[in-house]
Design an enzyme around this catalytic site. Structure first.
Site, PDB file in Angstrom:
ATOM      1  N   HIS A 119       0.903 -15.299-108.212  1.00 35.97           N
ATOM      2  CA  HIS A 119       1.374 -14.053-108.824  1.00 35.97           C
ATOM      3  C   HIS A 119       2.566 -14.392-109.724  1.00 35.97           C
ATOM      4  O   HIS A 119       3.356 -15.293-109.402  1.00 35.97           O
ATOM      5  CB  HIS A 119       1.781 -13.051-107.733  1.00 35.97           C
ATOM      6  N   GLU A 124      -3.036 -11.033-115.504  1.00 35.55           N
ATOM      7  CA  GLU A 124      -1.944 -10.067-115.475  1.00 35.55           C
ATOM      8  C   GLU A 124      -0.917 -10.441-116.532  1.00 35.55           C
ATOM      9  O   GLU A 124      -0.079 -11.328-116.294  1.00 35.55           O
ATOM     10  CB  GLU A 124      -1.262 -10.084-114.104  1.00 35.55           C
TER      11      GLU A 124
HETATM   12  P1  PGA Z   1       1.836  -3.106-111.252  1.00 36.39           P
HETATM   13  O1  PGA Z   1       1.869  -4.533-110.514  1.00 36.39           O
HETATM   14  O2  PGA Z   1       0.451  -2.548-111.049  1.00 36.39           O
HETATM   15  O3  PGA Z   1       2.898  -2.324-110.548  1.00 36.39           O
HETATM   16  O4  PGA Z   1       2.138  -3.367-112.678  1.00 36.39           O
HETATM   17  C1  PGA Z   1       0.830  -5.424-110.647  1.00 36.39           C
HETATM   18  C2  PGA Z   1       1.109  -6.614-109.805  1.00 36.39           C
HETATM   19  O5  PGA Z   1       2.201  -6.712-109.220  1.00 36.39           O
HETATM   20  O6  PGA Z   1       0.271  -7.498-109.693  1.00 36.39           O
END
Ligand code: PGA
Length: 246
Positions: A91, A163
């Site tokens: 992450h 992401e």
């Molecule tokens: P969020 O977080 O949906 O709050 O942007 C995504 C994540 O932490 O992977």
């Protein structure tokens, strides 16, 4: 780092109840829900999800070693022993605040697969990298170093989550076109490394301010297979609305 054990238990319980009452196989594409709980909560959440179809529990991180004198760390076999089935790897907050490199993450992927946990491998560029038009290279390198040393059979067990770091927790979402563009690129890179069938079968999730309002539009893209949800997953009504966006 959200929720006390009691709060986490209630949150997981609500999601599980929703899934029991609304079988996911009736939704388009039979989606699955993975709940990534903090270490202190995983055994409890895993108990909630046991025997419930299409829902499983995972950890948010794991250590690179199997066992030993690493005080404070948690190994994949410890995670597995709770009943959890999945583990998040890389992450962006792990990369950013805990200096996890692609090389470290490759070791974690190996550990996860060795313990029969599904690794959900996160990748994504920071804003400066996108502004410099370097986002494709960054994501490619993260995937190459973290995953492309795997044999095809092993790679097929991995889930990828794209992401963009500038979208995580910021309320700024990648546009559906931006998400689709990167997901299609990731699939192309996988097809070049392995083959088209492996690429087509790889689950690629989008994460970064995905919420009950924008999920449908994001998931409608051909290469977006689902979401990795942060903030909105803490609100059961929002999270179940996202599940229903398929
Ligand atoms: P969020 O977080 O949906 O709050 O942007 C995504 C994540 O932490 O992977």
């Amino acid at each position: 780092m959200n929720t006390t054990l009691e709060e986490g238990k209630q949150l997981a319980g609500k999601i599980v109840d929703f899934v029991k009452n609304n079988p996911l196989e009736k939704l388009n594409g039979s989606p699955e829900v993975m709940m990534f709980a903090p270490y202190t909560h995983i055994a409890t959440v895993a108990e909630h999800t046991e025997h419930v179809k299409s829902v499983s529990c995972g950890a948010q991180n794991c250590h690179t070693e199997e066992k030993g004198a690493y005080t404070g760390e948690i190994s994949v076999s410890m995670i597995k022993s709770t009943g959890a089935k999945n583990v998040l790897i890389g992450h962006s907050e792990r990369r950013q605040y805990f200096a996890e490199t692609n090389e470290t993450l490759a070791k974690k992927v190996k550990m996860a697969l060795g313990a029969a946990l599904t690794p959900v491998y996160c990748c994504g560029e920071v804003l400066d990298e996108r502004n410099a038009d370097n986002h494709f290279n960054v994501v490619k390198e993260q995937i190459e170093k973290g995953l492309f040393w795997l044999e095809e059979k092993e790679f097929a067990k991995v889930v990828i989550a794209y992401e963009p770091v500038w979208a995580i927790g910021t309320g700024v979402t990648a546009s559906p076109d931006q998400a689709q563009e990167m997901h299609a690129y990731i699939r192309k890179v996988i097809a070049e490394k392995y083959n088209q069938q492996v690429a087509d079968n790889t689950t690629i999730l989008y994460g970064g301010s995905c919420n009950a309002k924008n999920a449908k539009e994001l998931f409608a893209n051909p290469d977006v297979d689902g979401g990795l949800i942060g903030g909105a997953s803490l609100k059961p009504d929002d999270f179940t609305a996202i599940i229903q966006s398929y």
